[in-house]
Design a protein around this motif. Structure first.
Motif, PDB file in Angstrom:
ATOM      1  N   ILE A   1      -0.733  -6.930  -5.788  1.00  0.00           N
ATOM      2  CA  ILE A   1       0.016  -5.735  -5.794  1.00  0.00           C
ATOM      3  C   ILE A   1      -1.420  -4.928  -5.337  1.00  0.00           C
ATOM      4  CG2 ILE A   1      -0.006  -3.483  -6.784  1.00  0.00           C
ATOM      5  CD1 ILE A   1       1.054  -5.139  -9.089  1.00  0.00           C
ATOM      6  N   ARG A   2      -1.174  -4.128  -4.449  1.00  0.00           N
ATOM      7  CA  ARG A   2      -2.111  -3.059  -3.219  1.00  0.00           C
ATOM      8  C   ARG A   2      -2.199  -1.606  -4.470  1.00  0.00           C
ATOM      9  NH1 ARG A   2      -3.287  -2.834   2.779  1.00  0.00           N
ATOM     10  NH2 ARG A   2      -5.091  -0.676   2.783  1.00  0.00           N
ATOM     11  N   VAL A   3      -3.073  -1.476  -4.302  1.00  0.00           N
ATOM     12  CA  VAL A   3      -3.165  -0.244  -4.802  1.00  0.00           C
ATOM     13  C   VAL A   3      -4.438   0.329  -4.352  1.00  0.00           C
ATOM     14  CG1 VAL A   3      -3.912   1.427  -7.117  1.00  0.00           C
ATOM     15  CG2 VAL A   3      -2.581  -0.428  -7.255  1.00  0.00           C
ATOM     16  N   GLY A   4      -4.389   1.997  -3.190  1.00  0.00           N
ATOM     17  CA  GLY A   4      -5.039   2.223  -2.820  1.00  0.00           C
ATOM     18  C   GLY A   4      -5.603   1.147  -1.644  1.00  0.00           C
ATOM     19  N   ASN A   5      -7.052   1.183  -1.341  1.00  0.00           N
ATOM     20  CA  ASN A   5      -7.873   0.299  -0.444  1.00  0.00           C
ATOM     21  C   ASN A   5      -7.882  -1.370  -1.935  1.00  0.00           C
ATOM     22  OD1 ASN A   5      -9.834   0.924  -1.804  1.00  0.00           O
ATOM     23  ND2 ASN A   5     -11.477   1.368  -0.073  1.00  0.00           N
ATOM     24  N   LEU A   6      -7.522  -1.076  -2.353  1.00  0.00           N
ATOM     25  CA  LEU A   6      -7.700  -2.531  -3.452  1.00  0.00           C
ATOM     26  C   LEU A   6      -6.453  -4.093  -3.695  1.00  0.00           C
ATOM     27  CD1 LEU A   6     -10.203  -1.193  -6.273  1.00  0.00           C
ATOM     28  CD2 LEU A   6     -10.631  -2.088  -4.446  1.00  0.00           C
ATOM     29  N   LEU A   7      -6.988  -4.556  -3.352  1.00  0.00           N
ATOM     30  CA  LEU A   7      -5.633  -5.515  -4.126  1.00  0.00           C
ATOM     31  C   LEU A   7      -6.248  -6.283  -5.184  1.00  0.00           C
ATOM     32  CD1 LEU A   7      -4.588  -7.780  -0.261  1.00  0.00           C
ATOM     33  CD2 LEU A   7      -3.011  -6.103  -1.588  1.00  0.00           C
ATOM     34  N   TYR A   8      -5.023  -6.273  -6.290  1.00  0.00           N
ATOM     35  CA  TYR A   8      -5.258  -7.125  -7.301  1.00  0.00           C
ATOM     36  C   TYR A   8      -4.387  -8.536  -7.053  1.00  0.00           C
ATOM     37  CZ  TYR A   8      -7.409  -2.718  -8.707  1.00  0.00           C
ATOM     38  OH  TYR A   8      -8.157  -1.863  -9.572  1.00  0.00           O
TER      39      TYR A   8
END
Length: 158
Positions: free
Chosen positions: A31-38
């Motif tokens: 899941i992408r949140v802003g410029n982070l992928l978890y």
């Protein structure tokens, strides 16, 4: 780093990405949140059509560090497959921020850090400085499908 450079570095390690499968369970691979992928956990073994394929067994009691290292290496390839599927281009990875490794460990096994090096080594070799990361190696008493290693990570992307 360019896509061609990353692809060449992977080829130099005899790694060809592709063949990614969607999860069979109720979760998203990332899941992408802003410029982070978890990224969800990537296993060293999975069940396909009733057959478990990949590296299984408990470290220290069933398999050794070398097999565990290879299991973690397979997890890194799975993570890169997922990243390529989501991003279309691995050069969009700015930084592997955090890597967490869960090592299926028998009693007294304390070399989880050596096992997780299999994943770290692939990420750093493929991505260069962007592949360096913080990490945590945890010994656990069991994992799904008796898989030897599971890793997840947080990645900063463009």
């Amino acid at each position: 780093m360019s896509h061609a450079t990353i692809t060449q570095r992977l080829a130099d390690m005899s790694i060809v990405l592709g063949g990614y499968r969607e999860p069979a369970s109720r979760y998203k691979p990332a899941i992408r949140v802003g410029n982070l992928l978890y990224f969800s956990g990537q296993l060293s073994a999975m069940e396909y059509d009733g057959v478990v394929a990949g590296i299984t067994g408990q470290l220290g009691s069933e398999i050794g560090v070398d097999a565990g290292y290879e299991a973690a290496r397979q997890c890194a390839i799975g993570l890169l497959n997922r990243a390529q599927t989501m991003l279309g281009d691995l050069s969009r990875i700015r930084q592997i921020v955090r890597l967490t490794g869960y090592i299926n460990s028998g009693p007294g096994f304390t070399d989880q850090h050596l096992v997780l090096n299999g994943c770290s080594d692939v990420l750093i070799a493929a991505l260069g400085e962007a592949g360096t990361h913080t990490r945590l190696a945890i010994g656990v008493v069991g994992l799904s499908f008796n898989t030897s290693v599971e890793v997840d990570c947080i990645v900063e992307v463009d």
